[in-house]
Each structure stands twice: as C-alpha cells, then as structure tokens.
Design a protein around this motif. Structure first.
Motif, PDB file in Angstrom:
ATOM      1  N   ALA A 181      -9.219  22.718   3.828  1.00  0.00           N
ATOM      2  CA  ALA A 181      -9.118  23.614   4.401  1.00  0.00           C
ATOM      3  C   ALA A 181      -7.773  23.574   5.464  1.00  0.00           C
ATOM      4  O   ALA A 181      -6.571  23.525   4.988  1.00  0.00           O
ATOM      5  CB  ALA A 181      -9.400  25.038   5.473  1.00  0.00           C
ATOM      6  N   ASP A 182      -7.381  22.465   6.068  1.00  0.00           N
ATOM      7  CA  ASP A 182      -6.632  21.664   6.494  1.00  0.00           C
ATOM      8  C   ASP A 182      -5.588  21.307   5.614  1.00  0.00           C
ATOM      9  O   ASP A 182      -4.355  20.598   6.276  1.00  0.00           O
ATOM     10  CB  ASP A 182      -7.199  20.511   8.066  1.00  0.00           C
ATOM     11  CG  ASP A 182      -7.653  19.583   6.865  1.00  0.00           C
ATOM     12  OD1 ASP A 182      -8.164  19.365   5.895  1.00  0.00           O
ATOM     13  OD2 ASP A 182      -6.960  18.165   7.895  1.00  0.00           O
TER      14      ASP A 182
ATOM     15  N   SER B 284     -12.384  23.666  -0.430  1.00  0.00           N
ATOM     16  CA  SER B 284     -13.705  22.911  -0.895  1.00  0.00           C
ATOM     17  C   SER B 284     -14.809  22.917  -0.080  1.00  0.00           C
ATOM     18  O   SER B 284     -14.604  23.315   0.827  1.00  0.00           O
ATOM     19  CB  SER B 284     -13.213  21.677  -0.580  1.00  0.00           C
ATOM     20  OG  SER B 284     -13.186  20.434   0.223  1.00  0.00           O
ATOM     21  N   GLY B 285     -16.067  23.006  -0.536  1.00  0.00           N
ATOM     22  CA  GLY B 285     -17.162  23.271   0.699  1.00  0.00           C
ATOM     23  C   GLY B 285     -18.597  23.912  -0.430  1.00  0.00           C
ATOM     24  O   GLY B 285     -17.744  23.656  -1.654  1.00  0.00           O
ATOM     25  N   PRO B 286     -18.823  24.297   0.373  1.00  0.00           N
ATOM     26  CA  PRO B 286     -20.145  25.164  -0.406  1.00  0.00           C
ATOM     27  C   PRO B 286     -19.223  26.471  -1.591  1.00  0.00           C
ATOM     28  O   PRO B 286     -20.236  26.837  -2.607  1.00  0.00           O
ATOM     29  CB  PRO B 286     -21.181  26.105   0.436  1.00  0.00           C
ATOM     30  CG  PRO B 286     -20.511  25.419   1.632  1.00  0.00           C
ATOM     31  CD  PRO B 286     -18.782  24.332   1.517  1.00  0.00           C
ATOM     32  N   ASP B 287     -18.645  26.759  -1.232  1.00  0.00           N
ATOM     33  CA  ASP B 287     -18.087  27.891  -1.647  1.00  0.00           C
ATOM     34  C   ASP B 287     -16.907  27.782  -2.658  1.00  0.00           C
ATOM     35  O   ASP B 287     -16.115  28.617  -3.114  1.00  0.00           O
ATOM     36  CB  ASP B 287     -17.832  28.971  -1.305  1.00  0.00           C
ATOM     37  CG  ASP B 287     -18.817  30.057   0.576  1.00  0.00           C
ATOM     38  OD1 ASP B 287     -19.835  30.193  -0.192  1.00  0.00           O
ATOM     39  OD2 ASP B 287     -17.855  30.003   1.644  1.00  0.00           O
ATOM     40  N   VAL B 288     -17.024  27.181  -3.045  1.00  0.00           N
ATOM     41  CA  VAL B 288     -15.630  26.610  -3.869  1.00  0.00           C
ATOM     42  C   VAL B 288     -16.107  26.838  -5.189  1.00  0.00           C
ATOM     43  O   VAL B 288     -14.612  27.862  -5.931  1.00  0.00           O
ATOM     44  CB  VAL B 288     -15.910  24.640  -3.994  1.00  0.00           C
ATOM     45  CG1 VAL B 288     -16.550  24.586  -5.251  1.00  0.00           C
ATOM     46  CG2 VAL B 288     -14.156  24.450  -4.603  1.00  0.00           C
ATOM     47  N   VAL B 289     -16.832  27.657  -5.899  1.00  0.00           N
ATOM     48  CA  VAL B 289     -16.951  28.049  -7.288  1.00  0.00           C
ATOM     49  C   VAL B 289     -16.363  29.590  -7.156  1.00  0.00           C
ATOM     50  O   VAL B 289     -15.610  29.600  -7.609  1.00  0.00           O
ATOM     51  CB  VAL B 289     -19.078  27.892  -7.766  1.00  0.00           C
ATOM     52  CG1 VAL B 289     -18.308  28.790  -9.030  1.00  0.00           C
ATOM     53  CG2 VAL B 289     -18.919  26.774  -8.332  1.00  0.00           C
TER      54      VAL B 289
ATOM     55  N   LEU C 191     -18.493  17.947  -8.276  1.00  0.00           N
ATOM     56  CA  LEU C 191     -17.815  17.906  -9.578  1.00  0.00           C
ATOM     57  C   LEU C 191     -19.165  18.894 -10.185  1.00  0.00           C
ATOM     58  O   LEU C 191     -19.085  19.481 -10.904  1.00  0.00           O
ATOM     59  CB  LEU C 191     -17.557  16.137  -9.635  1.00  0.00           C
ATOM     60  CG  LEU C 191     -17.738  16.548 -11.901  1.00  0.00           C
ATOM     61  CD1 LEU C 191     -16.948  16.349 -12.675  1.00  0.00           C
ATOM     62  CD2 LEU C 191     -18.679  14.896 -12.201  1.00  0.00           C
ATOM     63  N   ARG C 192     -20.350  18.458 -10.241  1.00  0.00           N
ATOM     64  CA  ARG C 192     -21.651  19.026 -10.822  1.00  0.00           C
ATOM     65  C   ARG C 192     -20.867  20.498 -10.288  1.00  0.00           C
ATOM     66  O   ARG C 192     -21.928  21.105 -11.501  1.00  0.00           O
ATOM     67  CB  ARG C 192     -22.941  18.766  -9.946  1.00  0.00           C
ATOM     68  CG  ARG C 192     -24.063  19.796 -10.904  1.00  0.00           C
ATOM     69  CD  ARG C 192     -25.569  19.009 -10.569  1.00  0.00           C
ATOM     70  NE  ARG C 192     -25.370  17.236 -10.232  1.00  0.00           N
ATOM     71  CZ  ARG C 192     -25.667  16.375 -11.310  1.00  0.00           C
ATOM     72  NH1 ARG C 192     -25.962  17.252 -12.622  1.00  0.00           N
ATOM     73  NH2 ARG C 192     -25.946  15.043 -11.259  1.00  0.00           N
ATOM     74  N   ALA C 193     -20.522  20.896  -9.147  1.00  0.00           N
ATOM     75  CA  ALA C 193     -20.603  22.284  -8.617  1.00  0.00           C
ATOM     76  C   ALA C 193     -19.088  23.172 -10.062  1.00  0.00           C
ATOM     77  O   ALA C 193     -19.726  24.405 -10.042  1.00  0.00           O
ATOM     78  CB  ALA C 193     -19.697  22.955  -7.404  1.00  0.00           C
ATOM     79  N   VAL C 194     -18.457  22.446  -9.924  1.00  0.00           N
ATOM     80  CA  VAL C 194     -17.647  22.933 -10.791  1.00  0.00           C
ATOM     81  C   VAL C 194     -17.255  23.191 -11.958  1.00  0.00           C
ATOM     82  O   VAL C 194     -16.870  23.752 -13.081  1.00  0.00           O
ATOM     83  CB  VAL C 194     -15.819  22.016 -10.657  1.00  0.00           C
ATOM     84  CG1 VAL C 194     -15.709  22.555  -8.724  1.00  0.00           C
ATOM     85  CG2 VAL C 194     -16.208  20.949 -10.668  1.00  0.00           C
ATOM     86  N   ALA C 195     -17.925  22.383 -12.710  1.00  0.00           N
ATOM     87  CA  ALA C 195     -18.511  21.697 -14.281  1.00  0.00           C
ATOM     88  C   ALA C 195     -18.825  23.052 -14.281  1.00  0.00           C
ATOM     89  O   ALA C 195     -18.679  24.065 -15.624  1.00  0.00           O
ATOM     90  CB  ALA C 195     -19.298  20.658 -14.125  1.00  0.00           C
TER      91      ALA C 195
END
Length: 306
Positions: free
Chosen positions: A176-177, A192-197, A220-224
């Motif tokens: 965020a910064d 970035s973080g848990p709510d990125v998707v 990486l796994r999240a945005v895939a």
C-alpha cells in the motif's frame, strides 16, 4: 593493488570482506574493464547466502560481489572485435562488479551511450534486461491488460514502464505504501495481500490478458486464478511454481542486443532507472545491507571511480 568487495564463504554479512587482488587478464571474447559503477541487486546477497543459479558451478572463494557493471575498456582479449581501449561499456561481469577491475564477456556487453551516465548504465543489465525479456516473451498486444505481480521492485518497475511504452494497460500489485510510486509509472495500483484477487477484479472487471510475476509463492498462486489461459503466465520470482500452474519461467536472452535496446529506452526517457542512492566502493557493505533489508525504493549503485 586493485581493491574488490568479496564474500569469503557462504553465510551472512560476516562473510564479507575487502581484498586486494591483481586485475584479471582478459581471455578470448573478454574485456578488461575499469569499473566506474556497479548495480546492487538482491541476487548479490542471495549468492553469498548459498543460492546457486541453475546450472552454475560452485563458487571459488573469495568471490567478488556484483552482477552488473559499467566502466571503461582497459584491454581487449584475443579475437575481440567491435570494442577498443577507452570505450565506455556496460554489461554482466564475469568476475564481479564490486571491484576496481572486472571482466566483461563481449556476448553480454554493450557500448554505453554518451547520454547515459555510468550509474544509470550499471543498473540496466539485471532488472531492466529481465523486464524487457519478460515483456517481449508475453508480447502483449497494445490495449491489452497485463498484471505485474510485484510492480514495486526493480524488475517490476522496469517491466511496468516497458509495457506502458508498448501501449499496454498495466495493473501492478505492490504494498500500500508504494501506491503513489506505482501509479507514477502509469499503472493501476492494487494493494498486495489477502484481498489482491478481489482488488484486481475490481480494477479490471473485463479480466486480464497476461501475468508477469515477480513474487512467487502464495501471491503467485493467488493471481494465477485470474487467468483462463495459464500459458499467459510467466514468472521470475517463482519459476517452478509457475510451470506447475501451467505457465513458464522468464526466458532470458542474455545478449548484447537486449542491452542495446534497454539503453535506447533509457536514453529516450521511456525507461527511467530510478537510481535513488549511491555509495562509494569503500561502503559497499552498507549498500548491500540497504538492499538486503528489502525496504529500498529504486536502485542502489556503488560508484567505484569518477
């Protein structure tokens, strides 16, 4: 006798030291370069800690730090053409960049444009060249949407600028910064973080066309999940996982043509190097600590000589 900053074994900062050593002798296809500036990268301390590039041999200690450098040709090795003594060059050194002298293989060396400072040229061979290789590998169409996972780091900053130069819409994840910084590059920032998707979906409700990952692991796994075509996923931060997910590692060209191209982009203003701090060679340890802390913004350079 010429000075160099080295690591004498694998370990932490306690393994670092200054040494005096003879200037190396250029062999066939090599240049002896008087170093003017050397870029500082995370891979430098990772190699000290024991990381090995795939296919690389065990290091011979003491090993000189530094994967990118710029300087002036002192001698050319047998069979070398296209380079002469006194010419300004930059590239990936064979014998480390944190030194007064190093060897540059001509295969990964390029002439430094007059309009580019030694400090700016010294930070192009690693992050900027990796970014260029990745963007060209994906070859996103103008107007398409590229997600850069880790847009606030060295490769991400360069990749964002290069993609924008090619007319691509960029969504960049970063802390965020770093929002203002990422947006200054022309990207849409997503924290970035848990709510990125959810954040990416909100920023690009029509979906994304490709992912350039620089983080690896669970991010990486999240945005895939955001891609329907996993072949449009590449990573320089989590290569085995990218392959597991159906994507690929960034394919590095590692040649002078790419160095010439990123230098051209830098001279044109399309690619800013963001050199934010410089240190003299005798403070190389401080420069490395700044990068190893993980809290730097922009690139750090060791200035070896004027």
């Amino acid at each position: 006798m010429p000075k160099a900053y080295v690591f004498t074994r694998n370990g932490g900062p306690e393994a670092e030291a200054f040494v005096e050593q003879e200037a190396p002798v250029p062999g066939p296809g090599e240049l002896l370069v008087a170093v003017r500036a050397a870029g500082v990268n995370p891979v430098d301390w990772k190699l000290r800690s024991g990381y090995r590039r795939p296919g690389s041999a065990e290091p011979e200690f003491p090993a000189v730090f530094g994967s990118e450098a710029a300087g002036v040709v002192e001698r050319v090795g047998p069979g070398v053409t296209g380079f002469e003594r006194g010419q300004a060059v930059f590239g990936n050194p064979l014998t480390g960049g944190y030194a007064e002298y190093t060897l540059l293989p001509v295969a990964v060396a390029a002439h430094k444009p007059d309009a580019l400072s030694f400090a700016d040229a010294a930070v192009l061979p690693v992050a900027a060249a990796t970014a260029y290789d990745g963007v060209r590998q994906l070859d996103p169409a103008p107007g398409s949407t590229l997600l850069i996972n880790g847009a606030g780091g060295g490769v991400g900053v360069a990749a964002t600028q290069i993609a924008r130069h090619f007319g691509v819409r960029v969504i960049g994840t970063a802390s965020a910064d770093k929002r203002d910084f990422v947006e200054s590059l022309g990207a849409v920032h997503v924290a970035s973080g848990p709510d990125v998707v959810q954040g990416v979906r909100a920023a690009a409700p029509e979906g994304i066309d490709a992912v350039f990952d620089l983080v690896g692991g669970e991010p990486l796994r999240a945005v895939a999940e955001l891609l329907t075509d996993r072949t449009r996923l590449i990573s320089a931060g989590g290569k085995p996982l990218a392959v597991e997910l159906g994507g690929a590692a960034v394919e590095r060209a590692r040649n002078a043509a790419v160095l010439d191209e990123v230098a051209r982009l830098a001279v044109s203003g399309a690619l800013r190097t963001y050199v934010t701090r410089t240190f003299p060679l005798d403070r190389a340890g401080e420069a490395l600590r700044a990068v190893e802390s993980g809290h730097t913004r922009g690139k750090i350079v060791i200035e070896v000589a004027d």
